[in-house]
Design an enzyme around this catalytic site. Sequence first.
Site, PDB file in Angstrom:
ATOM      1  N   GLY A  47       0.728  -0.990  -0.103  1.00 32.96           N
ATOM      2  CA  GLY A  47      -0.062  -0.207   0.173  1.00 32.96           C
ATOM      3  C   GLY A  47       0.575   1.452   0.276  1.00 32.96           C
ATOM      4  O   GLY A  47       0.523   2.275  -0.833  1.00 32.96           O
ATOM      5  N   CYS A  48       1.966   1.022   0.679  1.00 33.21           N
ATOM      6  CA  CYS A  48       2.828   2.234   1.421  1.00 33.21           C
ATOM      7  C   CYS A  48       4.102   2.465  -0.067  1.00 33.21           C
ATOM      8  O   CYS A  48       3.815   3.885  -0.779  1.00 33.21           O
ATOM      9  CB  CYS A  48       3.766   2.056   1.930  1.00 33.21           C
ATOM     10  SG  CYS A  48       3.184   2.226   3.547  1.00 33.21           S
ATOM     11  N   THR A  49       3.604   1.943  -1.631  1.00 32.52           N
ATOM     12  CA  THR A  49       4.673   1.970  -2.476  1.00 32.52           C
ATOM     13  C   THR A  49       3.840   1.962  -3.682  1.00 32.52           C
ATOM     14  O   THR A  49       4.208   3.378  -4.098  1.00 32.52           O
ATOM     15  CB  THR A  49       5.042   0.065  -2.649  1.00 32.52           C
ATOM     16  OG1 THR A  49       5.873  -0.677  -1.903  1.00 32.52           O
ATOM     17  CG2 THR A  49       5.775   0.379  -4.354  1.00 32.52           C
TER      18      THR A  49
END
Length: 166
Positions: A47-49
Amino acid sequence: MSQLLEKNQEAPFFRALNQDNQLLYLSDYKGDKNVVLYFYPKDDTPGCTIEANDFTALASDFAAEDTAIIGVSKDDCASHRAFIGKYGLNVQLLADTSGELCESYGVWQEVEKDGVKKWKTVRSTFIIDKDGMLVEAVYGVNHEGHAQAVLDIVKALNAHPSQDTE
Protein backbone atom coordinates in the site's frame (compact mmCIF):
# COMPACT_ATOMS: atom_id res chain seq x y z
CA MET A 1 -3.19 8.63 22.11
CA SER A 2 -2.41 12.12 20.95
CA GLN A 3 -5.13 14.52 19.93
CA LEU A 4 -6.37 14.43 16.34
CA LEU A 5 -5.84 17.55 14.27
CA GLU A 6 -8.57 19.35 12.38
CA LYS A 7 -8.61 21.69 9.43
CA ASN A 8 -8.38 25.44 10.00
CA GLN A 9 -5.83 25.11 12.80
CA GLU A 10 -2.12 25.85 12.66
CA ALA A 11 -0.06 22.87 11.50
CA PRO A 12 2.27 21.54 14.20
CA PHE A 13 5.89 22.56 13.70
CA PHE A 14 8.18 19.86 12.43
CA ARG A 15 11.89 19.36 11.97
CA ALA A 16 13.15 16.01 10.72
CA LEU A 17 15.86 14.45 8.59
CA ASN A 18 14.99 13.62 5.00
CA GLN A 19 16.32 10.70 2.97
CA ASP A 20 19.59 12.62 2.38
CA ASN A 21 20.19 13.28 6.10
CA GLN A 22 19.27 16.96 5.61
CA LEU A 23 17.08 18.70 8.19
CA LEU A 24 13.76 19.80 6.77
CA TYR A 25 11.55 22.28 8.61
CA LEU A 26 7.90 23.14 8.01
CA SER A 27 8.99 26.78 8.09
CA ASP A 28 11.17 26.15 4.99
CA TYR A 29 7.93 26.28 2.97
CA LYS A 30 6.04 29.06 4.74
CA GLY A 31 4.97 31.84 2.39
CA ASP A 32 6.30 29.92 -0.61
CA LYS A 33 4.66 26.51 -0.99
CA ASN A 34 1.72 24.46 0.17
CA VAL A 35 2.76 21.17 1.75
CA VAL A 36 1.16 17.75 1.41
CA LEU A 37 2.42 15.88 4.47
CA TYR A 38 1.45 12.24 4.28
CA PHE A 39 2.16 9.60 6.90
CA TYR A 40 2.48 5.95 5.98
CA PRO A 41 3.32 2.79 7.95
CA LYS A 42 6.45 1.39 6.27
CA ASP A 43 8.77 1.75 3.27
CA ASP A 44 8.49 -0.81 0.47
CA THR A 45 5.22 -2.40 1.54
CA PRO A 46 2.38 -2.82 -1.00
CA GLY A 47 0.00 0.00 0.00
CA CYS A 48 2.79 2.41 0.85
CA THR A 49 4.52 1.74 -2.46
CA ILE A 50 1.31 2.38 -4.41
CA GLU A 51 0.75 5.64 -2.52
CA ALA A 52 4.34 6.83 -3.05
CA ASN A 53 4.23 5.90 -6.76
CA ASP A 54 0.92 7.74 -7.19
CA PHE A 55 2.30 10.91 -5.57
CA THR A 56 5.42 10.58 -7.76
CA ALA A 57 3.29 10.21 -10.92
CA LEU A 58 1.58 13.51 -10.04
CA ALA A 59 4.70 15.30 -8.75
CA SER A 60 4.87 17.74 -11.68
CA ASP A 61 1.17 18.57 -11.23
CA PHE A 62 1.76 19.30 -7.54
CA ALA A 63 4.85 21.38 -8.41
CA ALA A 64 2.75 23.42 -10.85
CA GLU A 65 0.43 24.15 -7.91
CA ASP A 66 3.36 25.36 -5.72
CA THR A 67 3.00 22.30 -3.52
CA ALA A 68 5.69 20.12 -1.97
CA ILE A 69 4.99 16.44 -1.28
CA ILE A 70 6.56 15.04 1.88
CA GLY A 71 6.10 11.48 3.12
CA VAL A 72 6.76 10.49 6.73
CA SER A 73 7.33 7.10 8.32
CA LYS A 74 9.35 5.76 11.24
CA ASP A 75 11.87 4.22 8.81
CA ASP A 76 15.41 5.62 8.87
CA CYS A 77 17.16 7.67 6.17
CA ALA A 78 18.91 4.64 4.65
CA SER A 79 15.59 2.82 4.29
CA HIS A 80 14.08 5.92 2.65
CA ARG A 81 17.00 6.19 0.18
CA ALA A 82 16.58 2.52 -0.77
CA PHE A 83 12.80 2.95 -1.19
CA ILE A 84 13.27 6.04 -3.40
CA GLY A 85 15.99 4.31 -5.43
CA LYS A 86 14.05 1.10 -5.96
CA TYR A 87 10.96 2.85 -7.35
CA GLY A 88 12.41 6.12 -8.70
CA LEU A 89 10.25 8.12 -6.30
CA ASN A 90 10.07 11.90 -6.66
CA VAL A 91 9.00 12.82 -3.12
CA GLN A 92 10.85 13.85 0.03
CA LEU A 93 10.69 11.26 2.80
CA LEU A 94 11.21 12.20 6.43
CA ALA A 95 12.68 9.76 8.94
CA ASP A 96 10.62 10.02 12.12
CA THR A 97 12.60 7.36 13.97
CA SER A 98 11.70 8.85 17.37
CA GLY A 99 7.99 8.95 16.54
CA GLU A 100 7.80 12.58 17.67
CA LEU A 101 6.35 13.81 14.37
CA CYS A 102 3.80 10.96 14.26
CA GLU A 103 2.73 11.88 17.80
CA SER A 104 2.38 15.61 17.06
CA TYR A 105 0.12 14.91 14.07
CA GLY A 106 -1.92 12.28 15.93
CA VAL A 107 -1.17 9.41 13.54
CA TRP A 108 0.44 7.06 16.11
CA GLN A 109 -2.67 5.25 17.25
CA GLU A 110 -3.73 2.09 19.01
CA VAL A 111 -5.69 -0.13 16.63
CA GLU A 112 -7.44 -3.43 17.14
CA LYS A 113 -7.52 -6.21 14.59
CA ASP A 114 -8.91 -9.68 15.31
CA GLY A 115 -9.07 -8.86 19.02
CA VAL A 116 -5.40 -7.89 19.19
CA LYS A 117 -4.49 -4.31 20.09
CA LYS A 118 -1.27 -2.71 18.84
CA TRP A 119 0.17 0.71 18.14
CA LYS A 120 0.86 1.71 14.57
CA THR A 121 1.13 4.64 12.19
CA VAL A 122 -2.31 5.22 10.71
CA ARG A 123 -2.09 6.28 7.05
CA SER A 124 -3.02 9.96 7.14
CA THR A 125 -2.62 13.09 5.03
CA PHE A 126 -2.42 16.76 5.92
CA ILE A 127 -2.60 19.62 3.45
CA ILE A 128 -0.88 22.72 4.82
CA ASP A 129 -1.27 26.06 3.06
CA LYS A 130 1.45 28.66 2.52
CA ASP A 131 0.51 30.33 5.81
CA GLY A 132 1.11 27.12 7.79
CA MET A 133 -2.58 26.38 8.35
CA LEU A 134 -4.19 22.96 7.94
CA VAL A 135 -6.55 22.93 4.96
CA GLU A 136 -7.27 19.22 5.35
CA ALA A 137 -6.52 16.60 8.02
CA VAL A 138 -7.55 13.10 6.96
CA TYR A 139 -6.94 10.01 9.10
CA GLY A 140 -7.35 6.40 7.99
CA VAL A 141 -6.65 7.13 4.33
CA ASN A 142 -7.21 4.51 1.64
CA HIS A 143 -4.26 4.77 -0.78
CA GLU A 144 -6.44 3.98 -3.83
CA GLY A 145 -6.89 7.22 -5.81
CA HIS A 146 -5.71 9.25 -2.84
CA ALA A 147 -2.96 11.24 -4.57
CA GLN A 148 -5.39 12.47 -7.25
CA ALA A 149 -7.97 13.43 -4.62
CA VAL A 150 -5.31 15.43 -2.74
CA LEU A 151 -4.26 17.15 -5.98
CA ASP A 152 -7.88 18.14 -6.61
CA ILE A 153 -8.07 19.73 -3.14
CA VAL A 154 -4.81 21.62 -3.74
CA LYS A 155 -6.07 22.90 -7.11
CA ALA A 156 -9.28 24.14 -5.46
CA LEU A 157 -7.24 25.79 -2.70
CA ASN A 158 -5.09 27.63 -5.25
CA ALA A 159 -8.14 28.64 -7.30
CA HIS A 160 -9.72 30.27 -4.21
CA PRO A 161 -6.83 30.98 -1.81
CA SER A 162 -8.55 33.64 0.25
CA GLN A 163 -11.91 31.94 0.73
CA ASP A 164 -12.64 30.48 4.11
CA THR A 165 -13.54 26.80 3.74
CA GLU A 166 -15.91 26.68 6.73
